[in-house]
Scaffold this active site. Structure first.
Site, PDB file in Angstrom:
ATOM      1  N   ILE A 158      36.454  32.400  37.885  1.00 27.69           N
ATOM      2  CA  ILE A 158      35.845  33.735  37.821  1.00 27.69           C
ATOM      3  C   ILE A 158      35.752  34.213  36.370  1.00 27.69           C
ATOM      4  O   ILE A 158      34.723  34.747  35.938  1.00 27.69           O
ATOM      5  CB  ILE A 158      36.630  34.742  38.696  1.00 27.69           C
ATOM      6  CG1 ILE A 158      36.593  34.291  40.167  1.00 27.69           C
ATOM      7  CG2 ILE A 158      36.044  36.152  38.553  1.00 27.69           C
ATOM      8  CD1 ILE A 158      37.460  35.102  41.105  1.00 27.69           C
ATOM      9  N   ASP A 177      44.087  32.590  28.017  1.00 30.65           N
ATOM     10  CA  ASP A 177      44.523  31.805  29.172  1.00 30.65           C
ATOM     11  C   ASP A 177      45.454  30.733  28.616  1.00 30.65           C
ATOM     12  O   ASP A 177      45.036  29.921  27.775  1.00 30.65           O
ATOM     13  CB  ASP A 177      43.302  31.163  29.864  1.00 30.65           C
ATOM     14  CG  ASP A 177      43.670  30.491  31.180  1.00 30.65           C
ATOM     15  OD1 ASP A 177      44.703  29.790  31.222  1.00 30.65           O
ATOM     16  OD2 ASP A 177      42.933  30.665  32.156  1.00 30.65           O
ATOM     17  N   THR A 241      39.941  42.994  39.521  1.00 33.15           N
ATOM     18  CA  THR A 241      39.404  42.456  40.776  1.00 33.15           C
ATOM     19  C   THR A 241      40.247  41.262  41.217  1.00 33.15           C
ATOM     20  O   THR A 241      39.831  40.506  42.088  1.00 33.15           O
ATOM     21  CB  THR A 241      37.939  41.973  40.610  1.00 33.15           C
ATOM     22  OG1 THR A 241      37.919  40.969  39.596  1.00 33.15           O
ATOM     23  CG2 THR A 241      36.997  43.103  40.248  1.00 33.15           C
ATOM     24  N   ARG A 243      44.242  40.815  41.782  1.00 32.50           N
ATOM     25  CA  ARG A 243      45.212  41.153  42.822  1.00 32.50           C
ATOM     26  C   ARG A 243      45.865  42.477  42.445  1.00 32.50           C
ATOM     27  O   ARG A 243      46.082  42.746  41.257  1.00 32.50           O
ATOM     28  CB  ARG A 243      46.319  40.083  42.943  1.00 32.50           C
ATOM     29  CG  ARG A 243      45.942  38.880  43.755  1.00 32.50           C
ATOM     30  CD  ARG A 243      45.831  39.219  45.258  1.00 32.50           C
ATOM     31  NE  ARG A 243      45.363  38.100  46.053  1.00 32.50           N
ATOM     32  CZ  ARG A 243      44.091  37.861  46.391  1.00 32.50           C
ATOM     33  NH1 ARG A 243      43.122  38.648  45.985  1.00 32.50           N
ATOM     34  NH2 ARG A 243      43.770  36.830  47.149  1.00 32.50           N
ATOM     35  N   ASP A 267      39.100  46.895  42.464  1.00 35.30           N
ATOM     36  CA  ASP A 267      38.670  46.350  43.766  1.00 35.30           C
ATOM     37  C   ASP A 267      39.891  45.958  44.599  1.00 35.30           C
ATOM     38  O   ASP A 267      39.781  45.711  45.785  1.00 35.30           O
ATOM     39  CB  ASP A 267      37.778  45.118  43.531  1.00 35.30           C
ATOM     40  CG  ASP A 267      37.200  44.540  44.826  1.00 35.30           C
ATOM     41  OD1 ASP A 267      36.678  45.340  45.643  1.00 35.30           O
ATOM     42  OD2 ASP A 267      37.279  43.313  45.031  1.00 35.30           O
ATOM     43  N   GLU A 272      47.421  47.369  49.868  1.00 34.03           N
ATOM     44  CA  GLU A 272      46.278  47.251  50.786  1.00 34.03           C
ATOM     45  C   GLU A 272      46.802  47.037  52.204  1.00 34.03           C
ATOM     46  O   GLU A 272      47.806  46.322  52.365  1.00 34.03           O
ATOM     47  CB  GLU A 272      45.395  46.057  50.382  1.00 34.03           C
ATOM     48  CG  GLU A 272      44.695  46.278  49.054  1.00 34.03           C
ATOM     49  CD  GLU A 272      43.814  45.098  48.652  1.00 34.03           C
ATOM     50  OE1 GLU A 272      43.321  44.383  49.547  1.00 34.03           O
ATOM     51  OE2 GLU A 272      43.621  44.902  47.458  1.00 34.03           O
ATOM     52  N   HIS A 290      38.186  45.977  48.021  1.00 37.70           N
ATOM     53  CA  HIS A 290      38.401  44.515  48.009  1.00 37.70           C
ATOM     54  C   HIS A 290      37.169  43.771  48.565  1.00 37.70           C
ATOM     55  O   HIS A 290      37.263  43.050  49.560  1.00 37.70           O
ATOM     56  CB  HIS A 290      39.666  44.144  48.798  1.00 37.70           C
ATOM     57  CG  HIS A 290      40.235  42.818  48.357  1.00 37.70           C
ATOM     58  ND1 HIS A 290      41.583  42.516  48.422  1.00 37.70           N
ATOM     59  CD2 HIS A 290      39.648  41.703  47.826  1.00 37.70           C
ATOM     60  CE1 HIS A 290      41.786  41.287  47.979  1.00 37.70           C
ATOM     61  NE2 HIS A 290      40.620  40.775  47.613  1.00 37.70           N
ATOM     62  N   ILE A 291      36.045  43.967  47.885  1.00 35.88           N
ATOM     63  CA  ILE A 291      34.787  43.353  48.355  1.00 35.88           C
ATOM     64  C   ILE A 291      34.246  42.325  47.363  1.00 35.88           C
ATOM     65  O   ILE A 291      33.069  41.982  47.401  1.00 35.88           O
ATOM     66  CB  ILE A 291      33.706  44.430  48.618  1.00 35.88           C
ATOM     67  CG1 ILE A 291      33.498  45.315  47.366  1.00 35.88           C
ATOM     68  CG2 ILE A 291      34.037  45.277  49.837  1.00 35.88           C
ATOM     69  CD1 ILE A 291      32.157  45.990  47.295  1.00 35.88           C
ATOM     70  N   GLY A 292      35.124  41.857  46.457  1.00 31.65           N
ATOM     71  CA  GLY A 292      34.655  40.924  45.425  1.00 31.65           C
ATOM     72  C   GLY A 292      33.868  39.749  45.979  1.00 31.65           C
ATOM     73  O   GLY A 292      32.844  39.349  45.435  1.00 31.65           O
ATOM     74  N   ALA A 293      34.352  39.185  47.088  1.00 40.31           N
ATOM     75  CA  ALA A 293      33.706  37.982  47.644  1.00 40.31           C
ATOM     76  C   ALA A 293      32.778  38.328  48.796  1.00 40.31           C
ATOM     77  O   ALA A 293      32.215  37.432  49.425  1.00 40.31           O
ATOM     78  CB  ALA A 293      34.780  37.014  48.137  1.00 40.31           C
TER      79      ALA A 293
HETATM   80  P1  NAD Z   1      41.353  30.080  38.846  1.00 40.97           P
HETATM   81  O1  NAD Z   1      42.537  29.374  39.371  1.00 40.97           O
HETATM   82  O2  NAD Z   1      40.077  29.336  38.689  1.00 40.97           O
HETATM   83  O3  NAD Z   1      41.675  30.786  37.443  1.00 40.97           O
HETATM   84  C1  NAD Z   1      42.858  31.474  37.193  1.00 40.97           C
HETATM   85  C2  NAD Z   1      43.174  31.268  35.730  1.00 40.97           C
HETATM   86  O4  NAD Z   1      44.241  32.149  35.386  1.00 40.97           O
HETATM   87  C3  NAD Z   1      43.643  29.846  35.389  1.00 40.97           C
HETATM   88  O5  NAD Z   1      42.799  29.281  34.394  1.00 40.97           O
HETATM   89  C4  NAD Z   1      45.073  30.040  34.893  1.00 40.97           C
HETATM   90  O6  NAD Z   1      45.407  29.155  33.830  1.00 40.97           O
HETATM   91  C5  NAD Z   1      45.030  31.470  34.417  1.00 40.97           C
HETATM   92  N1  NAD Z   1      46.327  32.127  34.365  1.00 40.97           N
HETATM   93  C6  NAD Z   1      47.386  32.000  35.198  1.00 40.97           C
HETATM   94  N2  NAD Z   1      48.383  32.803  34.794  1.00 40.97           N
HETATM   95  C7  NAD Z   1      47.939  33.453  33.699  1.00 40.97           C
HETATM   96  C8  NAD Z   1      48.507  34.418  32.833  1.00 40.97           C
HETATM   97  N3  NAD Z   1      49.738  34.885  33.022  1.00 40.97           N
HETATM   98  N4  NAD Z   1      47.763  34.882  31.798  1.00 40.97           N
HETATM   99  C9  NAD Z   1      46.505  34.425  31.585  1.00 40.97           C
HETATM  100  N5  NAD Z   1      45.916  33.492  32.374  1.00 40.97           N
HETATM  101  C10 NAD Z   1      46.621  33.023  33.412  1.00 40.97           C
HETATM  102  O7  NAD Z   1      41.149  31.336  39.829  1.00 40.97           O
HETATM  103  P2  NAD Z   1      39.800  32.144  40.066  1.00 40.97           P
HETATM  104  O8  NAD Z   1      38.978  31.444  41.099  1.00 40.97           O
HETATM  105  O9  NAD Z   1      39.198  32.475  38.759  1.00 40.97           O
HETATM  106  O10 NAD Z   1      40.395  33.441  40.768  1.00 40.97           O
HETATM  107  C11 NAD Z   1      41.230  34.354  40.062  1.00 40.97           C
HETATM  108  C12 NAD Z   1      41.821  35.358  41.041  1.00 40.97           C
HETATM  109  O11 NAD Z   1      40.772  36.211  41.527  1.00 40.97           O
HETATM  110  C13 NAD Z   1      42.361  34.736  42.330  1.00 40.97           C
HETATM  111  O12 NAD Z   1      43.639  34.264  42.191  1.00 40.97           O
HETATM  112  C14 NAD Z   1      42.265  35.873  43.320  1.00 40.97           C
HETATM  113  O13 NAD Z   1      43.485  36.562  43.319  1.00 40.97           O
HETATM  114  C15 NAD Z   1      41.176  36.762  42.754  1.00 40.97           C
HETATM  115  N6  NAD Z   1      40.026  36.875  43.637  1.00 40.97           N
HETATM  116  C16 NAD Z   1      39.671  38.117  44.057  1.00 40.97           C
HETATM  117  C17 NAD Z   1      38.574  38.274  44.889  1.00 40.97           C
HETATM  118  C18 NAD Z   1      38.155  39.650  45.343  1.00 40.97           C
HETATM  119  O14 NAD Z   1      37.585  39.769  46.422  1.00 40.97           O
HETATM  120  N7  NAD Z   1      38.385  40.677  44.562  1.00 40.97           N
HETATM  121  C19 NAD Z   1      37.844  37.152  45.325  1.00 40.97           C
HETATM  122  C20 NAD Z   1      38.219  35.898  44.849  1.00 40.97           C
HETATM  123  C21 NAD Z   1      39.310  35.766  44.008  1.00 40.97           C
END
Ligand code: NAD
Length: 316
Positions: A158, A177, A241, A243, A267, A272, A290-293
């Site tokens: 994301i 990251d 967006t 957690r 979001d 929740e 919480h409508i990101g996806a």
């Molecule tokens: P991902 O695993 O592709 O990316 C997460 C990144 O965070 C990784 O590159 C990791 O190295 C990095 N990371 C971990 N701990 C860290 C820290 N302390 N500081 C900086 N970077 C750190 O995950 P993604 O697909 O990009 O999703 C990210 C989050 O988005 C998910 O875990 C989920 O909680 C959330 N999400 C929310 C919605 C929504 O509806 N709002 C939908 C999908 C995902």
């Protein structure tokens, strides 16, 4: 025949793929309290959920026929994976399907904040015909996103998708990251191919103290609390967006009230589905539930990815 309960729904395309592959698909929504009993009585072997259903230890122990639990989406914090592991039930998810939809919501949140859209939408229905000129003054002084600096914490799927869109808008992007030192960001220019832009990551301090907008895309855990907010520029806007709790909600409200933070877009929430009213009613917070996806495109991709993974799991 392998029986699947898609308790939080599944897109029609994914459902058809499963039916065509010979699975029995139950699309009923079973209440949390009777889920374990339903799984057992109906000999359900695969349970698919999104974020609404909790697959806790009781559910896993009751579903004696379960061979697979599948989450349509990224985070599996609503599934007790430890217990599932002990019971020998694999847990799978669909991590890539929703990235672009979440990224677009982040951009929508930034536009909502920089032009006061969310507040204007709250005020115009009741005051638009009586206080038009006052509201016009109130919402003057918006800003452009172009040339502003976006800080991204978490440069995974994301984070990279957000970076691509922000670069396309002419923003400067800083990212932190711990597992990424350089990322090649692909910008799709419709009809004209792709542009690759390398981004070298910076330290967390450098990102949070130099950005105009900060967006978080990590799996969980608190990243932004009082200490981090103190290091930020006055007038920063924060987007969460990922957690609830990644941005400490109490510190966020204090930062908004003191004027250090200009706006926030949320979001996700710690509590929740009953977020803190102080967040919901705050005049400087733009909100979505919480409508990101939750786009048609992401749900279709999630359904297809789920179906492919389930079919693959039972192939042999
Ligand atoms: P991902 O695993 O592709 O990316 C997460 C990144 O965070 C990784 O590159 C990791 O190295 C990095 N990371 C971990 N701990 C860290 C820290 N302390 N500081 C900086 N970077 C750190 O995950 P993604 O697909 O990009 O999703 C990210 C989050 O988005 C998910 O875990 C989920 O909680 C959330 N999400 C929310 C919605 C929504 O509806 N709002 C939908 C999908 C995902």
């Amino acid at each position: 025949m392998i029986r699947i309960l898609t308790n939080d729904g599944i897109d029609e395309t994914g459902k058809k793929m499963l039916l065509d592959a010979g699975f029995d698909v139950i699309t009923d929504k079973v209440e949390q309290a009777s889920l374990g009993e339903f799984l057992d009585q109906n000999q359900v072997q695969v349970l698919t959920v999104r974020s609404a259903t909790k697959v806790d230890s009781a559910v896993l122990h009751s579903g004696k026929h379960l061979k697979l639990v599948a989450r349509g989406g990224v985070g599996i914090d609503n599934i007790d994976s430890e217990t599932a592991g002990k019971l020998g039930i694999p847990v799978i998810n669909t991590p890539a399907s929703s990235s672009d939809s979440v990224a677009e919501l982040v951009i929508a949140g930034m536009f909502s904040m920089c032009r006061f859209l969310y507040d204007s939408n709250r005020q115009m229905p009741s005051k638009g015909d009586t206080d038009f000129n006052d509201l016009k003054k109130k919402y003057a002084g918006g800003t452009e996103l172009k040339n502003k600096t976006l800080g991204i914490v978490g440069l995974g799927r994301i984070g990279k998708s957000v970076a691509s869109r922000a670069l396309g808008l002419g923003m400067k992007v800083l990212a932190y990251d711990p597992s990424v030192s350089i990322a090649n960001i692909s910008i799709d220019i419709h009809g004209a191919g792709k542009l690759m832009v390398p981004i070298q990551t910076s330290s967390l301090d450098e990102v949070i103290s130099n950005c105009d907008y900060l967006t978080l895309h990590v799996p969980g855990g608190q990243i932004v609390g009082e200490n981090e907010i103190n290091k930020m520029k006055k007038g920063v806007c924060i987007i969460n967006t990922s957690r609830g709790g990644v941005v400490n909600e109490k510190a966020l409200i204090e930062g908004l009230n003191s004027g250090k933070i200009a706006h926030a877009f949320l979001d996700v929430f710690t509590n929740e589905p009953k977020p803190d009213k102080a967040l919901l009613q705050h005049a400087k917070i733009s909100l979505t539930p919480h409508i990101g996806a939750a786009t048609k495109e992401a749900q279709e991709r999630i359904g297809i990815e789920l179906a492919e993974k389930i079919i693959d799991h039972f192939k042999n």
